[in-house]
Scaffold this motif. Structure first.
Motif, short mmCIF file in Angstrom:
data_model
loop_
_atom_site.label_atom_id
_atom_site.label_comp_id
_atom_site.label_asym_id
_atom_site.label_seq_id
_atom_site.Cartn_x
_atom_site.Cartn_y
_atom_site.Cartn_z
N GLU A 78 0.85 -1.20 0.00
CA GLU A 78 0.00 0.00 0.00
C GLU A 78 0.88 1.24 0.00
OE1 GLU A 78 -3.45 -1.84 2.96
OE2 GLU A 78 -1.79 -0.71 3.81
N ASP A 79 0.26 2.43 -0.18
CA ASP A 79 1.00 3.67 0.05
C ASP A 79 1.47 3.66 1.50
OD1 ASP A 79 0.62 4.60 -2.49
OD2 ASP A 79 -1.03 5.95 -1.98
N ALA A 80 2.74 4.00 1.72
CA ALA A 80 3.28 3.96 3.08
C ALA A 80 4.21 5.14 3.31
CB ALA A 80 4.02 2.66 3.32
N VAL A 81 4.27 5.55 4.57
CA VAL A 81 5.13 6.66 4.98
C VAL A 81 5.87 6.25 6.25
CG1 VAL A 81 5.19 9.07 5.79
CG2 VAL A 81 3.55 8.38 4.03
N GLU A 82 7.14 6.58 6.32
CA GLU A 82 7.90 6.37 7.54
C GLU A 82 8.45 7.71 8.02
OE1 GLU A 82 10.82 3.29 7.07
OE2 GLU A 82 9.30 1.71 6.84
N ILE A 83 8.12 8.04 9.26
CA ILE A 83 8.53 9.32 9.84
C ILE A 83 9.65 9.05 10.84
CG2 ILE A 83 7.81 11.30 11.23
CD1 ILE A 83 4.95 10.79 10.18
N GLY A 84 10.80 9.65 10.62
CA GLY A 84 11.92 9.51 11.54
C GLY A 84 12.01 10.73 12.44
#
Length: 449
Positions: A78-84
């Motif tokens: 799926e569309d995914a985002v990772e926030i660091g």
């Protein structure tokens, strides 16, 4: 439309960095509402990391990086985002709370990997390999799990499954030409191919114990008469004291378990209560617990007090060998520092002084050697209980097919058992599954994976 989920993907607590993962149709939209940087992602670009500030409305929370993964090229498909962000409980908690406030749902344990499976990014054997990579207690275990994640188990299953499909197809094809008496494959050749697959199933099933050693560690139970030096050996091997030691027999009433790494394999060491006849109710309970620990152990160390006699534990050694015939039992002659001279009458035994730390390296080497020997058959596949049960089922179905051939049954009846084995192979990889199986597998995952 599936809900967009979010969770902390790194271990909770104070750290240099924390990562929050988001996945779902609204992942990019929700992340964008909270992000302000020199470069916006109105038209998000994959394989790009954005740097900027994370806000909850007008309140600045942290400087962050944002990585965009567009479907289907993400872990979940799926569309995914990772926030660091910076590590720290309050920082990542505020970010996660904000994402939930803006429309995300807190992910359940293993939900990201579950979506990866449902979206065809990996099969069930690869899913289980992910869990093994995270939890496995040995270097060889991690390497093996990585091969399994790369599809090695699936590849071998598919090869044998295809063989069975070809056999079933030939048997069923002959039924269409039964009046012409045409034979597409000799029964002896079919039987040989089924036997090859049967051997594959049986070999994997018998490697379950070895796989568990790589996954959970090599379990060593320390046993012996009271005051033989079991607890002293336990903390000498650990390099720190974890239990009270005393010259008074029966000091250890419970058992204590700790891990140490020997030769790249995690060894679970359990110090147990002394074995003797006693009327003390608490001590009796401790002795019952000892027997349970020894039952679970891969290896049993019997500690003998040489200051009493070099043969003092002979009776115990013989009784445990009878009680646990399949286990490796090693006699450890302890307190050699208290004996001026002695004859070595058992070259298999290890001679040590737990108190003076004499001979401990030799003992560790013996344990490491046995642990390695007990797991060296495992190369590409970490068999778990689910695999083992299904492989046993497939083996039984193949045995039925062989019996049908030997008894001269019709092709239709032979093919039925082969088709059942094909279906069972599909259950291993997840081609056929039910919600209960999935829930059981993913319940063992951590949140964020």
């Amino acid at each position: 439309m599936a809900e967009t989920i979010a969770a902390l993907a790194t271990p909770p607590g104070v750290a240099g960095l924390s990562v929050i993962r988001i996945s779902g149709d609204r992942a990019i939209d929700i992340a964008q509402k909270c992000f302000l940087g020199s470069r916006r992602f109105n038209v998000p670009e994959a394989q790009r990391i954005y740097f900027g500030k994370f806000y909850n409305d007008d309140a600045l929370i942290d400087n962050v990086t944002v990585s965009i993964f567009l479907a289907p090229n993400s872990y979940t498909g799926e569309d995914a985002v990772e926030i660091g962000c910076h590590g720290g409980v309050f920082v990542y908690s505020q970010i996660l709370d904000t994402l939930i406030e803006k429309g995300c749902k807190l992910a359940e344990p293993g939900e990201f990997t579950k979506r990866a499976f449902l979206n065809g990014k990996m099969d069930l054997t690869q899913v289980e390999a992910v869990a093994d990579i995270i939890h496995t207690q040995s270097v060889p275990g991690v390497i093996t799990a990585a091969r399994q994640l790369n599809g090695k188990f699936t590849e071998r299953l598919c090869q044998f499954r295809q063989k069975l499909l070809n056999i079933a197809s030939l048997l069923e094809l002959e039924l269409d030409f039964i009046e012409e008496d045409i034979v597409f494959a000799k029964k002896d050749d079919i039987k040989e191919q089924i036997n090859e697959t049967l051997k594959f199933c049986n070999d994997l099933t018998t490697s379950f114990i070895e796989s568990e050693i790589l996954r959970s560690g090599y379990f060593v139970g320390i046993a012996g008469y009271p005051n033989s030096g079991k607890s002293t050996l336990f903390y000498s091997m650990l390099g720190r004291q974890r239990s009270i030691t005393s010259h008074i027999p029966g000091t250890t009433r419970d058992y204590i378990e700790e891990n140490l790494v020997i030769g790249g394999i995690s060894v679970r060491l359990a110090d147990t209560a002394g074995l003797r006849e006693t009327g003390d109710i608490i001590e009796l309970e401790g002795i019952k617990m000892v027997l349970n620990i020894l039952e679970q152990s891969n290896m049993i160390l019997i500690i003998n007090d040489m200051s009493v006699s070099i043969s003092n534990s002979e009776k115990l050694v013989k009784s445990l060998k009878i009680e646990y015939p399949g286990k490796k039992i090693l006699l450890v002659q302890n307190k050699i520092d208290k004996v001026e001279e002695f004859d070595i009458n058992d070259f298999e035994a290890v001679y040590i002084s737990a108190k003076k730390s004499i001979g401990l390296d030799q003992l560790k080497n013996r344990i490491g050697s046995e642990a390695k020997k007990s797991s060296e058959r495992v190369k590409d596949i970490l068999i778990n209980q689910r695999h083992s049960l299904l492989l046993k089922q497939a083996a039984k179905e193949l045995e039925n097919a062989i019996a049908a051939i030997e008894n001269g049954f019709e092709n239709e009846l032979i093919a039925i058992d082969i088709r059942r084995a094909i279906k069972t192979f599909g259950e291993i990889t997840g081609e056929s599954w039910n919600e209960e199986i999935l829930n059981n597998i993913f319940s063992k995952f951590c949140i964020g994976k």
